[in-house]
Write a protein that holds these residues in place. Structure first.
Motif, PDB file in Angstrom:
ATOM      1  N   GLU A   1      29.094  12.066   0.690  1.00 45.98           N
ATOM      2  CA  GLU A   1      29.810  12.144   1.940  1.00 45.98           C
ATOM      3  C   GLU A   1      30.919  10.932   1.585  1.00 45.98           C
ATOM      4  O   GLU A   1      32.362  11.315   1.772  1.00 45.98           O
ATOM      5  CB  GLU A   1      29.144  11.815   3.146  1.00 45.98           C
ATOM      6  CG  GLU A   1      30.095  12.136   4.480  1.00 45.98           C
ATOM      7  CD  GLU A   1      29.078  11.928   5.486  1.00 45.98           C
ATOM      8  OE1 GLU A   1      29.656  11.340   6.683  1.00 45.98           O
ATOM      9  OE2 GLU A   1      27.937  12.211   5.605  1.00 45.98           O
ATOM     10  N   TYR A   2      30.596   9.853   1.506  1.00 46.39           N
ATOM     11  CA  TYR A   2      31.513   8.645   1.040  1.00 46.39           C
ATOM     12  C   TYR A   2      32.511   8.868  -0.010  1.00 46.39           C
ATOM     13  O   TYR A   2      33.974   8.881   0.154  1.00 46.39           O
ATOM     14  CB  TYR A   2      31.039   7.378   0.791  1.00 46.39           C
ATOM     15  CG  TYR A   2      31.858   6.213   0.708  1.00 46.39           C
ATOM     16  CD1 TYR A   2      32.572   5.686   1.448  1.00 46.39           C
ATOM     17  CD2 TYR A   2      32.019   5.883  -0.556  1.00 46.39           C
ATOM     18  CE1 TYR A   2      33.495   4.567   1.255  1.00 46.39           C
ATOM     19  CE2 TYR A   2      32.948   4.782  -1.040  1.00 46.39           C
ATOM     20  CZ  TYR A   2      33.701   4.282  -0.123  1.00 46.39           C
ATOM     21  OH  TYR A   2      34.581   3.315  -0.505  1.00 46.39           O
ATOM     22  N   LEU A   3      31.971   9.418  -1.018  1.00 40.90           N
ATOM     23  CA  LEU A   3      32.828   9.646  -2.249  1.00 40.90           C
ATOM     24  C   LEU A   3      33.880  10.734  -2.082  1.00 40.90           C
ATOM     25  O   LEU A   3      34.733  10.743  -2.597  1.00 40.90           O
ATOM     26  CB  LEU A   3      31.941   9.788  -3.467  1.00 40.90           C
ATOM     27  CG  LEU A   3      31.154   8.572  -4.227  1.00 40.90           C
ATOM     28  CD1 LEU A   3      30.249   9.076  -5.249  1.00 40.90           C
ATOM     29  CD2 LEU A   3      31.993   7.562  -4.613  1.00 40.90           C
TER      30      LEU A   3
ATOM     31  N   LEU B   1      22.474   8.507  -7.532  1.00 38.59           N
ATOM     32  CA  LEU B   1      23.483   7.582  -6.855  1.00 38.59           C
ATOM     33  C   LEU B   1      24.723   8.579  -6.337  1.00 38.59           C
ATOM     34  O   LEU B   1      25.197   8.333  -5.174  1.00 38.59           O
ATOM     35  CB  LEU B   1      24.172   6.583  -7.727  1.00 38.59           C
ATOM     36  CG  LEU B   1      25.037   5.380  -6.931  1.00 38.59           C
ATOM     37  CD1 LEU B   1      24.257   4.697  -6.069  1.00 38.59           C
ATOM     38  CD2 LEU B   1      25.439   4.781  -8.225  1.00 38.59           C
ATOM     39  N   THR B   2      25.423   9.493  -6.982  1.00 38.23           N
ATOM     40  CA  THR B   2      26.120  10.105  -6.636  1.00 38.23           C
ATOM     41  C   THR B   2      26.021  11.091  -5.403  1.00 38.23           C
ATOM     42  O   THR B   2      26.761  11.118  -4.524  1.00 38.23           O
ATOM     43  CB  THR B   2      26.904  11.094  -7.726  1.00 38.23           C
ATOM     44  OG1 THR B   2      27.101  10.302  -9.000  1.00 38.23           O
ATOM     45  CG2 THR B   2      27.877  11.880  -7.432  1.00 38.23           C
ATOM     46  N   ASP B   3      24.785  11.655  -5.526  1.00 38.81           N
ATOM     47  CA  ASP B   3      24.216  12.515  -4.388  1.00 38.81           C
ATOM     48  C   ASP B   3      24.195  11.730  -2.992  1.00 38.81           C
ATOM     49  O   ASP B   3      24.535  12.217  -2.080  1.00 38.81           O
ATOM     50  CB  ASP B   3      22.920  13.222  -4.929  1.00 38.81           C
ATOM     51  CG  ASP B   3      22.930  14.665  -4.048  1.00 38.81           C
ATOM     52  OD1 ASP B   3      23.694  15.316  -3.789  1.00 38.81           O
ATOM     53  OD2 ASP B   3      21.570  14.692  -3.844  1.00 38.81           O
TER      54      ASP B   3
ATOM     55  N   SER C   1      25.824  15.375 -14.288  1.00 43.42           N
ATOM     56  CA  SER C   1      26.155  13.976 -14.654  1.00 43.42           C
ATOM     57  C   SER C   1      26.025  13.828 -15.941  1.00 43.42           C
ATOM     58  O   SER C   1      26.692  13.102 -16.739  1.00 43.42           O
ATOM     59  CB  SER C   1      25.102  13.229 -13.699  1.00 43.42           C
ATOM     60  OG  SER C   1      25.302  13.197 -12.484  1.00 43.42           O
ATOM     61  N   ARG C   2      24.974  14.675 -16.753  1.00 38.39           N
ATOM     62  CA  ARG C   2      24.780  14.563 -18.130  1.00 38.39           C
ATOM     63  C   ARG C   2      26.104  14.836 -18.939  1.00 38.39           C
ATOM     64  O   ARG C   2      26.479  14.084 -19.821  1.00 38.39           O
ATOM     65  CB  ARG C   2      23.766  15.222 -18.585  1.00 38.39           C
ATOM     66  CG  ARG C   2      23.223  14.929 -19.960  1.00 38.39           C
ATOM     67  CD  ARG C   2      21.935  15.898 -20.378  1.00 38.39           C
ATOM     68  NE  ARG C   2      20.842  15.517 -19.631  1.00 38.39           N
ATOM     69  CZ  ARG C   2      20.252  15.852 -18.632  1.00 38.39           C
ATOM     70  NH1 ARG C   2      20.536  17.300 -18.258  1.00 38.39           N
ATOM     71  NH2 ARG C   2      19.191  15.618 -18.144  1.00 38.39           N
TER      72      ARG C   2
ATOM     73  N   THR D   1      29.898  17.911  -8.963  1.00 39.10           N
ATOM     74  CA  THR D   1      28.673  17.352  -9.544  1.00 39.10           C
ATOM     75  C   THR D   1      27.733  17.886  -8.826  1.00 39.10           C
ATOM     76  O   THR D   1      27.152  17.419  -7.432  1.00 39.10           O
ATOM     77  CB  THR D   1      28.820  15.764  -9.550  1.00 39.10           C
ATOM     78  OG1 THR D   1      29.828  15.398 -10.145  1.00 39.10           O
ATOM     79  CG2 THR D   1      27.653  15.102 -10.122  1.00 39.10           C
ATOM     80  N   LYS D   2      26.908  18.869  -8.996  1.00 38.97           N
ATOM     81  CA  LYS D   2      25.745  19.668  -8.144  1.00 38.97           C
ATOM     82  C   LYS D   2      24.651  19.341  -8.680  1.00 38.97           C
ATOM     83  O   LYS D   2      23.573  19.586  -8.060  1.00 38.97           O
ATOM     84  CB  LYS D   2      26.024  21.160  -8.228  1.00 38.97           C
ATOM     85  CG  LYS D   2      27.570  21.482  -7.736  1.00 38.97           C
ATOM     86  CD  LYS D   2      27.840  23.025  -7.882  1.00 38.97           C
ATOM     87  CE  LYS D   2      29.124  23.422  -7.524  1.00 38.97           C
ATOM     88  NZ  LYS D   2      29.714  24.634  -8.045  1.00 38.97           N
TER      89      LYS D   2
END
Length: 184
Positions: free
Chosen positions: A32-34, A26-28, A50-51, A44-45
């Protein structure tokens, strides 16, 4: 475990390690927006990042320093909302949030924040909830404004976002104000 059912479609629950893959995806997808408003996105690569975030959030919750929840809409993770920190001495909770772009405009975040604020005042017995948003982030600022928060001020160059500073607008809600507006 923290679980809060908002309505028949929206649930908040503390993130589990098993949510790491879905959170990263979801982050990925929202990167662009976030990135326009949140300073942690470039760090956050991969799923391990995320873990590690979830592990940090779970530790903060266990130590009563914060509460980070996944926002689940129709069973699908669509964003997060958090008490990024608690100031127990002064009984203040600091809320932050983000929602996937394709889920915005449905009232999800307003409902989520309303429920979390209610929890803050009636369960956690906080005296104040604080929400801060970048001055230009109109969508994020609309949440506290819609919920009747008082605009308490603006902090100049409060946050560095990759290549520039942004000002923050500070909103506050007191328990007595919430209670007066939302009497049971």
């Amino acid at each position: 475990m923290f679980l809060l059912e908002i309505d028949e479609e929206i649930t908040l629950r503390d993130l589990q390690i098993s949510d790491a893959e879905e959170l990263f995806r979801l982050t990925d997808q929202s990167r662009e927006y976030l990135r326009e408003w949140l300073p942690w996105v470039d760090n956050t690569k991969n799923i391990d990042d995320s873990r590690a975030f979830i592990e940090h959030a779970r530790k903060a919750y266990a130590e009563r320093k914060g509460l980070t929840c996944g926002i689940f809409y129709q069973g699908k993770l669509v964003g997060t909302v958090a008490f990024n920190s608690f100031d127990w001495l002064n009984r203040i909770g600091y809320i932050g949030y983000w929602l996937a772009p394709d889920q915005q405009g449905r009232g999800i975040m307003t409902k989520v924040c309303r429920a979390l604020i209610h929890h803050a005042f009636y369960v956690l017995e906080l005296n104040k909830v604080d929400i801060r948003a970048a001055y230009e982030n109109k969508k994020s600022r609309a949440i506290p404004e819609r919920l009747g928060f008082v605009k308490e001020g603006q902090i100049r160059q409060a946050e560095w976002l990759y290549d520039h500073y942004v000002d923050h607008v500070i909103y506050g809600m007191l328990a007595r104000e919430w209670s007066a507006a939302h009497s049971l």
